[in-house]
Write a protein that holds these residues in place. Structure first.
Motif, PDB file in Angstrom:
ATOM      1  N   LEU A 101       6.846   5.300 -13.372  1.00  0.00           N
ATOM      2  CA  LEU A 101       6.158   4.946 -12.133  1.00  0.00           C
ATOM      3  C   LEU A 101       5.714   3.491 -12.205  1.00  0.00           C
ATOM      4  O   LEU A 101       5.248   3.024 -13.247  1.00  0.00           O
ATOM      5  CB  LEU A 101       4.937   5.843 -11.921  1.00  0.00           C
ATOM      6  N   LEU A 102       5.844   2.792 -11.072  1.00  0.00           N
ATOM      7  CA  LEU A 102       5.444   1.394 -10.976  1.00  0.00           C
ATOM      8  C   LEU A 102       4.556   1.202  -9.754  1.00  0.00           C
ATOM      9  O   LEU A 102       4.664   1.935  -8.763  1.00  0.00           O
ATOM     10  CB  LEU A 102       6.671   0.489 -10.855  1.00  0.00           C
ATOM     11  N   ALA A 103       3.685   0.201  -9.827  1.00  0.00           N
ATOM     12  CA  ALA A 103       2.905  -0.224  -8.668  1.00  0.00           C
ATOM     13  C   ALA A 103       3.551  -1.501  -8.137  1.00  0.00           C
ATOM     14  O   ALA A 103       3.626  -2.502  -8.843  1.00  0.00           O
ATOM     15  CB  ALA A 103       1.452  -0.476  -9.061  1.00  0.00           C
ATOM     16  N   ALA A 104       4.047  -1.456  -6.910  1.00  0.00           N
ATOM     17  CA  ALA A 104       4.706  -2.613  -6.303  1.00  0.00           C
ATOM     18  C   ALA A 104       3.724  -3.291  -5.359  1.00  0.00           C
ATOM     19  O   ALA A 104       3.406  -2.763  -4.289  1.00  0.00           O
ATOM     20  CB  ALA A 104       5.961  -2.177  -5.555  1.00  0.00           C
ATOM     21  N   LYS A 105       3.245  -4.450  -5.761  1.00  0.00           N
ATOM     22  CA  LYS A 105       2.277  -5.198  -4.959  1.00  0.00           C
ATOM     23  C   LYS A 105       3.040  -6.182  -4.085  1.00  0.00           C
ATOM     24  O   LYS A 105       3.710  -7.081  -4.584  1.00  0.00           O
ATOM     25  CB  LYS A 105       1.294  -5.933  -5.865  1.00  0.00           C
ATOM     26  N   ARG A 106       2.951  -6.011  -2.762  1.00  0.00           N
ATOM     27  CA  ARG A 106       3.723  -6.815  -1.819  1.00  0.00           C
ATOM     28  C   ARG A 106       2.784  -7.637  -0.949  1.00  0.00           C
ATOM     29  O   ARG A 106       2.038  -7.090  -0.130  1.00  0.00           O
ATOM     30  CB  ARG A 106       4.608  -5.906  -0.965  1.00  0.00           C
ATOM     31  N   TYR A 107       2.866  -8.949  -1.128  1.00  0.00           N
ATOM     32  CA  TYR A 107       2.050  -9.853  -0.319  1.00  0.00           C
ATOM     33  C   TYR A 107       2.584  -9.887   1.105  1.00  0.00           C
ATOM     34  O   TYR A 107       3.789  -9.879   1.335  1.00  0.00           O
ATOM     35  CB  TYR A 107       2.045 -11.244  -0.953  1.00  0.00           C
ATOM     36  N   ARG A 108       1.680  -9.940   2.051  1.00  0.00           N
ATOM     37  CA  ARG A 108       2.048  -9.842   3.455  1.00  0.00           C
ATOM     38  C   ARG A 108       2.764 -11.091   3.960  1.00  0.00           C
ATOM     39  O   ARG A 108       2.648 -12.158   3.377  1.00  0.00           O
ATOM     40  CB  ARG A 108       0.804  -9.607   4.305  1.00  0.00           C
ATOM     41  N   ALA A 109       3.454 -10.964   5.104  1.00  0.00           N
ATOM     42  CA  ALA A 109       4.092 -12.105   5.751  1.00  0.00           C
ATOM     43  C   ALA A 109       3.026 -13.122   6.135  1.00  0.00           C
ATOM     44  O   ALA A 109       1.871 -12.774   6.397  1.00  0.00           O
ATOM     45  CB  ALA A 109       4.862 -11.651   6.988  1.00  0.00           C
ATOM     46  N   ALA A 110       3.422 -14.387   6.205  1.00  0.00           N
ATOM     47  CA  ALA A 110       2.464 -15.482   6.383  1.00  0.00           C
ATOM     48  C   ALA A 110       1.571 -15.287   7.608  1.00  0.00           C
ATOM     49  O   ALA A 110       0.374 -15.574   7.571  1.00  0.00           O
ATOM     50  CB  ALA A 110       3.214 -16.806   6.493  1.00  0.00           C
ATOM     51  N   GLU A 111       2.141 -14.774   8.711  1.00  0.00           N
ATOM     52  CA  GLU A 111       1.343 -14.666   9.934  1.00  0.00           C
ATOM     53  C   GLU A 111       0.268 -13.595   9.838  1.00  0.00           C
ATOM     54  O   GLU A 111      -0.642 -13.532  10.655  1.00  0.00           O
ATOM     55  CB  GLU A 111       2.258 -14.371  11.133  1.00  0.00           C
ATOM     56  N   HIS A 112       0.348 -12.718   8.828  1.00  0.00           N
ATOM     57  CA  HIS A 112      -0.644 -11.647   8.687  1.00  0.00           C
ATOM     58  C   HIS A 112      -1.660 -11.923   7.583  1.00  0.00           C
ATOM     59  O   HIS A 112      -2.563 -11.134   7.382  1.00  0.00           O
ATOM     60  CB  HIS A 112       0.063 -10.322   8.392  1.00  0.00           C
ATOM     61  N   ARG A 113      -1.497 -13.015   6.861  1.00  0.00           N
ATOM     62  CA  ARG A 113      -2.386 -13.247   5.731  1.00  0.00           C
ATOM     63  C   ARG A 113      -3.688 -13.904   6.161  1.00  0.00           C
ATOM     64  O   ARG A 113      -3.760 -14.564   7.193  1.00  0.00           O
ATOM     65  CB  ARG A 113      -1.702 -14.132   4.675  1.00  0.00           C
ATOM     66  N   GLY A 177      10.450 -12.667  -5.278  1.00  0.00           N
ATOM     67  CA  GLY A 177       9.857 -13.157  -4.051  1.00  0.00           C
ATOM     68  C   GLY A 177       8.351 -12.969  -4.078  1.00  0.00           C
ATOM     69  O   GLY A 177       7.676 -13.392  -5.002  1.00  0.00           O
ATOM     70  N   THR A 178       7.837 -12.296  -3.076  1.00  0.00           N
ATOM     71  CA  THR A 178       6.398 -12.023  -3.022  1.00  0.00           C
ATOM     72  C   THR A 178       6.083 -10.576  -3.399  1.00  0.00           C
ATOM     73  O   THR A 178       5.008 -10.066  -3.066  1.00  0.00           O
ATOM     74  CB  THR A 178       5.846 -12.334  -1.617  1.00  0.00           C
ATOM     75  N   GLU A 179       7.006  -9.927  -4.093  1.00  0.00           N
ATOM     76  CA  GLU A 179       6.754  -8.573  -4.594  1.00  0.00           C
ATOM     77  C   GLU A 179       6.577  -8.612  -6.104  1.00  0.00           C
ATOM     78  O   GLU A 179       7.436  -9.104  -6.833  1.00  0.00           O
ATOM     79  CB  GLU A 179       7.893  -7.625  -4.259  1.00  0.00           C
ATOM     80  N   LEU A 180       5.457  -8.079  -6.551  1.00  0.00           N
ATOM     81  CA  LEU A 180       5.131  -8.016  -7.976  1.00  0.00           C
ATOM     82  C   LEU A 180       5.154  -6.556  -8.410  1.00  0.00           C
ATOM     83  O   LEU A 180       4.409  -5.731  -7.874  1.00  0.00           O
ATOM     84  CB  LEU A 180       3.742  -8.619  -8.202  1.00  0.00           C
TER      85      LEU A 180
END
Length: 297
Positions: A101-113, A177-180
């Motif tokens: 199992l992994l935790a995928a941390k996904r940063y939002r698109a620029a317009e939503h940050r 990309g922006t997914e950790l």
């Protein structure tokens, strides 16, 4: 915790103390991350372990990390929502073989940050190209995207370094990309470890957690850094183990003019929580000790 001599990484800012926690759970950049680099959110896709541009966590890797190219990633749901990123539960499994199992941390698109509170954390931080620095300072669309890319990369770099130093943090499996992709901290059935704020420890448990916290802060201080946003919501309790999370805003205590204040705030935030549970601690001596360890005073 072990004693180490090492160079401190670049530091950054991220605030994800969103109380709607759903039961679970050094690089320079000349250009912003392209959101199109992130993997699709299909329910079942081939592993992104060998995707173009992917970065992997430090070696030696834990034995549970699945690196087989035949593995598939299956989305199992959202663990946590936040102002700037969401965390998803993903199972990476080899058909008929091992799985994790992994935790995928996904940063939002620029317009939503939301970057309205990041200026203090960006003090002293630069990228190679002056145009990118100017865009970041002006919060243009490109600048916001560059900042977002820094957050994801910053957290990946910080977690990798601290994990290598023996700090109790989730192992950073990969960055694309922006997914950790991170180690999932919790039970094999997908039940996440609770945040410290959600626990009700006994007196002996409080004492053990406090000293684990102090040990971790000492290692960070000797690196010349502070968490920068530490609170009972950015610490997990995995059985008897305290785990530091949400580290993209990590602050260089020496370079950042507000570094000492960030460190003092970190210690005060957690000391207040422990005192509220009946384990009174004086934060001031610890702050002095940590600043001395960092070479500031």
């Amino acid at each position: 915790m072990r004693d180490h001599n090492f160079a401190s990484p670049r530091r950054r800012r991220f605030d994800d103390d969103d109380p709607t926690f759903l039961k679970r759970l050094s690089h320079d950049f000349d250009t912003a991350w392209d959101a199109s680099d992130a993997p699709s959110e299909d329910d079942d896709t081939y592993t992104t372990w060998d995707a173009p541009g992917v970065l992997h966590g430090p070696e030696p890797r834990p034995g549970w990390v699945v690196t087989e190219l035949a593995a598939r990633d299956a989305e199992l749901g959202i663990l946590k929502t936040g102002k700037e990123a969401d965390v998803h539960l993903v199972e990476r499994a080899v058909p008929g073989g091992r799985r994790t199992l992994l935790a995928a941390k996904r940063y939002r698109a620029a317009e939503h940050r939301m970057f309205h509170r990041d200026a203090g954390y960006l003090e002293g931080r630069r990228v190679r190209e002056s145009r990118v620095t100017r865009a970041m300072a002006g919060r243009t669309s490109f600048g916001r995207e560059a900042i977002a890319g820094q957050w994801a990369a910053a957290e990946f770099a910080a977690l990798g370094q601290l994990w290598s130093l023996g700090v109790s943090v989730p192992y950073p499996v990969q960055l694309l990309g922006t997914e950790l992709m991170l180690e999932f901290v919790g039970a094999p059935d997908g039940t996440a470890a609770p945040r410290l704020a959600q626990t009700r420890p006994s007196r002996p448990e409080l004492e053990s957690l406090w000293w684990q916290l102090v040990d971790g802060l000492r290692v960070l201080a000797r690196a010349g850094v502070a968490h920068g946003d530490l609170s009972p919501y950015n610490l997990l309790v995995d059985g008897e183990r305290l785990v530091f999370i949400d580290l993209p805003q990590i602050v260089d205590i020496v370079i950042n003019p507000n570094g000492a204040e960030f460190l003092a705030r970190d210690v005060s935030n957690v000391a207040r929580w422990f005192a509220g549970k009946g384990f009174a601690v004086d934060p001031e001596p610890l702050v002095v000790e940590l600043l001395h360890d960092a070479g500031v005073r």
